[in-house]
Design an enzyme around this catalytic site. Sequence first.
Site, mmCIF file in Angstrom:
data_model
loop_
_atom_site.group_PDB
_atom_site.id
_atom_site.type_symbol
_atom_site.label_atom_id
_atom_site.label_comp_id
_atom_site.label_asym_id
_atom_site.label_seq_id
_atom_site.Cartn_x
_atom_site.Cartn_y
_atom_site.Cartn_z
ATOM 1 N N HIS A 242 41.266 33.233 44.069
ATOM 2 C CA HIS A 242 42.462 32.891 44.830
ATOM 3 C C HIS A 242 43.722 33.244 44.043
ATOM 4 O O HIS A 242 44.782 32.686 44.267
ATOM 5 C CB HIS A 242 42.453 31.409 45.221
HETATM 6 S S1 FES Z 1 41.866 30.887 41.736
HETATM 7 FE FE1 FES Z 1 40.551 29.703 42.956
HETATM 8 S S2 FES Z 1 38.830 29.574 41.705
HETATM 9 FE FE2 FES Z 1 40.173 30.684 40.454
#
Ligand code: FES
Lengths: 190, 428
Positions: A155
């Site tokens: 993410h």
């Molecule tokens: S940014 Fe969501 S798990 Fe690493």
Amino acid sequence: MSSHAEESNRRDFLVIAANAFAGVGAAVTLWPFIQQMNPDKSALALASTEVDLSPVKEGQAITVMWRGKPVFIRNRTADEVKSAQDVPVKELPDDVARNENLAADAPATDQNRTAKGHENWLVVIGICTHLGCIPKGQALGDAKGDYGGWFCPCHGSHYDTAARIRKGPAPRNLDVPPFAFISDTKIKIG
Amino acid sequence: MSSHESNYKPTSRFGKWLDDRLPVGRLMHGQFVDFPTPRNLNYWWTFGGILTFCLVAQLVTGIVLAMHYQPSAAEAFNSVDHIRRDVNYGWMIQAMHATGSSMFFLAAYIHLFRGLYYGSYKAPREILWILGVFIILAMMATAFMGYSLPWGQMSFWAVTVITNLFSSLDSIIPGVGTAIVQWLWGGYSVSGSTLNRFFALHYLLPFVIVGLVALHIWALHVVGQNNPAGLDIKTKSDSVPMYPYAVAKDAVGLFAFLLVFAWFVFFLPDYLGHADNFIEANPLVTPPHIVPEWYFLPYYAILRAVPSKLGGVILMFASIAILAFAPWLDTARVRSSKYRPIYKWFFWLFVFTCLALGYLGAKPAEGSYVAWARVFTAYYFLHFIVVMPILGLIETPKKLPGSITEDVLGPGAGKGATAGAAAAPETR
Ligand code: FES
Ligand code: HEM
């Protein structure tokens, strides 16, 4: 009349006592069935591991397993150390060191993220503090993110060269596990 | 159960003997043979039967798979390969189960939107509707745990990311989230212990769904079916017996559905899956782009649209929970959107919103994708908490047909035939 009232009071007491007894019994019986799902002692048994650092050259990184988790060990270049040291703590999204070897409120300075006298070595648990993916940045060709440390593709969390969160949804810096240098080229994790 | 009386007459001597001791035949006859169904049902009403088929199909194929599958971190991946390559007809039964779960969700979502369009959640069907929401939740838990079983890269990382959602509770009470996550894992990371317990629960939950479905159908047969006009059955001519009328229509719908199902099973068995799941689980490498199965994409988009970890988790669960409140959020006087000229457009906007969220859930969480995900997440909730309550009060519905019979045969129809019946409530 009064004996009748007394009778029903005694009954009330018996009903409440019996129900309370059964309730406590049910709760006590339930406990083992919940507790069986927790990590058992055998999962804790492999709690420490020794790592020889001599083959890791400056600028290189290795990943070792500890308690089933990957641990990132990076031999940082002088530039990487300097850029991490130069960041003022108040600019960090997470300003505590997250170092199990220090107090919980130690500030997230580069010194507090590493072991004294071995500032080039960074040892952190390689699990993104957002939802648990493994950030990229260990291999030479990996994307290392905007701050030259690690980048979590899941993410989009960016970590700097002291593995502190700088940008993205992750709430905390990567954790520094309990570890100590047992010689100049060997550490013990756990 | 409902107001009608069964005209069940056991014919054989054994039938009569049994009827005096355990009247299952009478129960089944009353509920599934001469049960009155509205005469105006369209094909959107065949999905209940289709869903029942899907549930049974998942149970049968799943139990077969469990005979050959090994729930251990060392063997799971290979045993699914073994099922697909070696076990007699394993290739077919595995494909039926894997695509079956997609088909199950497809049917469930159509069924759910059918309910939303025709106002089937409104009184007196609130409990029926809420049971449906529980069924969707149980299906999600089942499919999530089932997806972990092949122990490929997507299995492993989906389990990691989704179980880690609970760690967001750490921001309310420090330590609680981590404790729950380790309790779910049975270790300090996702491991063979996790896989083993997920298998046990994946076996259990479908039977919980069977129980929920039984309650769902019970509740349905107490209040009777809704229908495209959203009217109640009032006279004998408003309904037809379930057998043969509704059963025959259900069969046509089911076979059309099975054509699509079979097309996937035999020609595109892995189309709905993800290529990364053919790589064995590796706790040291996260695939560059983690996506859930298509049926979870809208929720995943909502999760990632919110900048706070806990907030994302809360909104994701709220997106389902809010469905349960629809019966009270919708203030309209009529059930069916067919007679709601304005709401109808908002309904389709809502459908578009869900599809858009699904599309965005499959895209990387960056730039304009996130911005759009926020817009659609906002509308998703506004639909329930603003559009439903306010529009219901200000909109003037179109004129409803006088009865279900009139809905089918036109104004004035059925009056003569049922005049007496309308005066004295009919029992069938
Ligand atoms: S940014 Fe969501 S798990 Fe690493
Ligand atoms: C509500 C019904 C069910 C749903 C929605 C469901 C869903 C799933 C899903 C999505 C998978 C992963 C398939 C893949 O990607 O390869 C799976 C696998 C599996 N399921 Fe189920 N399932 C259901 C019922 C059952 C039942 C009743 C059993 C019986 C024990 C079962 C046993 C298995 C087994 C052994 C696997 C692993 C083999 C494989 O991956 O194909 N399932 N399930």
